[in-house]
Design an enzyme around this catalytic site. Sequence first.
Site, PDB file in Angstrom:
ATOM      1  N   GLY A  76       0.649  -1.292   0.149  1.00 20.12           N
ATOM      2  CA  GLY A  76      -0.173   0.017  -0.006  1.00 20.12           C
ATOM      3  C   GLY A  76       0.334   1.288   0.096  1.00 20.12           C
ATOM      4  O   GLY A  76       1.909   1.448   0.255  1.00 20.12           O
ATOM      5  N   GLN A  90       2.894  10.886   1.509  1.00 11.43           N
ATOM      6  CA  GLN A  90       4.026   9.844   1.335  1.00 11.43           C
ATOM      7  C   GLN A  90       4.781   9.950   0.152  1.00 11.43           C
ATOM      8  O   GLN A  90       6.264   9.614   0.895  1.00 11.43           O
ATOM      9  CB  GLN A  90       3.900   7.933   1.580  1.00 11.43           C
ATOM     10  N   CYS A 102       6.487  -0.017   7.242  1.00  9.64           N
ATOM     11  CA  CYS A 102       5.783   1.630   6.984  1.00  9.64           C
ATOM     12  C   CYS A 102       6.629   2.096   6.139  1.00  9.64           C
ATOM     13  O   CYS A 102       8.082   1.977   6.853  1.00  9.64           O
ATOM     14  CB  CYS A 102       5.027   2.791   7.133  1.00  9.64           C
ATOM     15  N   LEU A 103       6.418   1.836   5.065  1.00  7.09           N
ATOM     16  CA  LEU A 103       7.605   2.446   3.831  1.00  7.09           C
ATOM     17  C   LEU A 103       8.369   4.521   4.217  1.00  7.09           C
ATOM     18  O   LEU A 103       9.722   4.336   4.796  1.00  7.09           O
ATOM     19  CB  LEU A 103       6.888   3.038   2.280  1.00  7.09           C
ATOM     20  N   HIS A 153      -4.689   0.967   7.099  1.00 10.25           N
ATOM     21  CA  HIS A 153      -3.088   2.310   7.431  1.00 10.25           C
ATOM     22  C   HIS A 153      -3.241   3.331   6.420  1.00 10.25           C
ATOM     23  O   HIS A 153      -2.956   4.483   6.701  1.00 10.25           O
ATOM     24  CB  HIS A 153      -1.937   0.692   7.567  1.00 10.25           C
ATOM     25  N   GLU A 154      -2.934   3.419   5.227  1.00 14.57           N
ATOM     26  CA  GLU A 154      -2.944   4.163   4.739  1.00 14.57           C
ATOM     27  C   GLU A 154      -4.217   5.273   4.208  1.00 14.57           C
ATOM     28  O   GLU A 154      -3.531   6.672   4.404  1.00 14.57           O
ATOM     29  CB  GLU A 154      -3.257   3.610   3.146  1.00 14.57           C
ATOM     30  N   HIS A 209      -2.644   7.864   7.138  1.00 14.30           N
ATOM     31  CA  HIS A 209      -2.022   8.733   6.006  1.00 14.30           C
ATOM     32  C   HIS A 209      -2.690  10.353   5.913  1.00 14.30           C
ATOM     33  O   HIS A 209      -2.250  11.199   5.730  1.00 14.30           O
ATOM     34  CB  HIS A 209      -1.232   8.054   5.356  1.00 14.30           C
TER      35      HIS A 209
HETATM   36 ZN    ZN Z   1       1.968   3.400   5.599  1.00 10.43          ZN
END
Ligand code: ZN
Length: 173
Positions: free
Chosen positions: A46, A51, A91-92, A133-134, A137
């Site tokens: 994702g 991000q 998470c990236l 999760h996204e 963000h």
């Molecule tokens: Zn993330």
Amino acid sequence: MATLDILTYPDPRLRERCRPVGAFDDGLRSHVADLIETMHASRAIGLSAPQVGDTRQILVVDLSEDQSAPEVFINPQLVTKLGFGFVQESCLSVPGVERSVGRAMSVRVSARDVHGRSFERELEGMAAVAVQHEMDHLCGKLFIDRLSWLRRYFATRSANAHAAADHGSGLSI
Ligand code: ZN
């Protein structure tokens, strides 16, 4: 298409609240294609627009093993959520940290596609977790915010140590 740079914690741009997409045009579609390419190149399941420094409400997920099924959610809203469980997340934007987070295990989400058409989707398990999760963000929230203060303290220490060591990242949301 292009691979975009990913912002990492504690970049303040990850804390901004995203605004809804208003124009469903070629510029949006090209940006969504870049988001998908960046997610795939990062081996993530994702990715959200903030991000990569874009504060619009856009997220992409792909739960397939061969990166063949990207899904796009624009201006997403949680309609219902059911069940509760703990799943390991990473998470990236918070490299080097993996922690278990409590989430709904089944959600119904309404959103728009790249052409502005409304749709609803039921998601279960890891797909439900990835979309939640996204969506966090898009509100300027990171998964480490959902940990207790003590667990968050150790998680952010790991994130900072990881940034200093500059490791590659594993499977992330
Ligand atoms: Zn993330």
